[in-house]
Design an enzyme around this catalytic site. Structure first.
Site, PDB file in Angstrom:
ATOM      1  CB  CYS A 134     132.577  37.682  14.007  1.00  0.00           C
ATOM      2  SG  CYS A 134     131.545  36.481  14.865  1.00  0.00           S
TER       3      CYS A 134
ATOM      4  CG  ASP B   7     131.111  39.764  20.910  1.00  0.00           C
ATOM      5  OD1 ASP B   7     130.788  39.653  22.102  1.00  0.00           O
ATOM      6  OD2 ASP B   7     131.422  38.814  20.195  1.00  0.00           O
TER       7      ASP B   7
ATOM      8  CB  CYS C 208     127.049  38.476  20.234  1.00  0.00           C
ATOM      9  SG  CYS C 208     128.122  39.553  19.281  1.00  0.00           S
TER      10      CYS C 208
HETATM   11 FE1  FES Z   1     129.284  38.345  18.000  1.00  0.00          FE
HETATM   12 FE2  FES Z   1     131.480  37.091  17.227  1.00  0.00          FE
HETATM   13  S1  FES Z   1     129.800  36.247  18.297  1.00  0.00           S
HETATM   14  S2  FES Z   1     131.065  39.212  17.153  1.00  0.00           S
END
Ligand code: FES
Length: 148
Positions: A107, A39, A37
């Site tokens: 996550c 992040d 993602c």
């Molecule tokens: Fe990737 Fe939450 S969607 S860390």
């Protein structure tokens, strides 16, 4: 998909946001990224060199609500723990505490990885520690560096 109350609480009232000076001898910095993602999570721990206990923690997360909540939660959980005890925090416990759905499990894995990275950074910087360390120049300070 609805976020759980626990996630919303941490998201709206994140604990211990911010950072310490990465060059502080008592600080370990972990920077991890989730390739899926994009992040990024930065977790810092402040360790009492005499006792080896984590006395404080800060985080900065560029990511989804679950990632922010996971990192906020672990800043609370690592405080008062030794480095070894902090390494025992599992993503499954984080996911359970926050009632994360399966698609958000990664996550919580990010948060577990961030703890490991912060502990390992602290330990690396104190390896062979003959007294006081010179200011380390290797701590990642750039939000774009991914450890993954
Ligand atoms: Fe990737 Fe939450 S969607 S860390």
């Amino acid at each position: 998909m609805a976020y759980s109350e626990q996630v919303i609480d941490h998201y709206e009232n994140p604990r211990n946001v911010g950072g310490f000076e990465a060059t502080d001898d008592e600080v370990g910095t972990g920077m991890v990224g989730a390739p899926a993602c994009g992040d990024v999570m930065k977790l810092q721990i402040k360790v009492n060199p005499a006792t080896g206990v984590i006395e404080d923690a800060r985080f900065k997360t560029y990511g989804c609500g679950s990632a922010i909540a996971s990192s906020s939660l672990v800043t609370e959980w690592v405080k008062g723990k030794t480095l070894d005890q902090a390494l025992e925090i599992k993503n499954t416990a984080i996911a359970e505490e926050l009632a994360l759905p399966p698609v958000k499990i990664h996550c919580s894995i990010l948060a577990e990885d961030a703890i490991k990275a912060a502990v390992s950074d602290y330990r690396t910087r104190h390896l062979g520690g003959s007294g006081t360390l010179e200011k380390a120049a290797c701590a990642p300070a750039d939000a774009h560096s991914h450890a993954a």
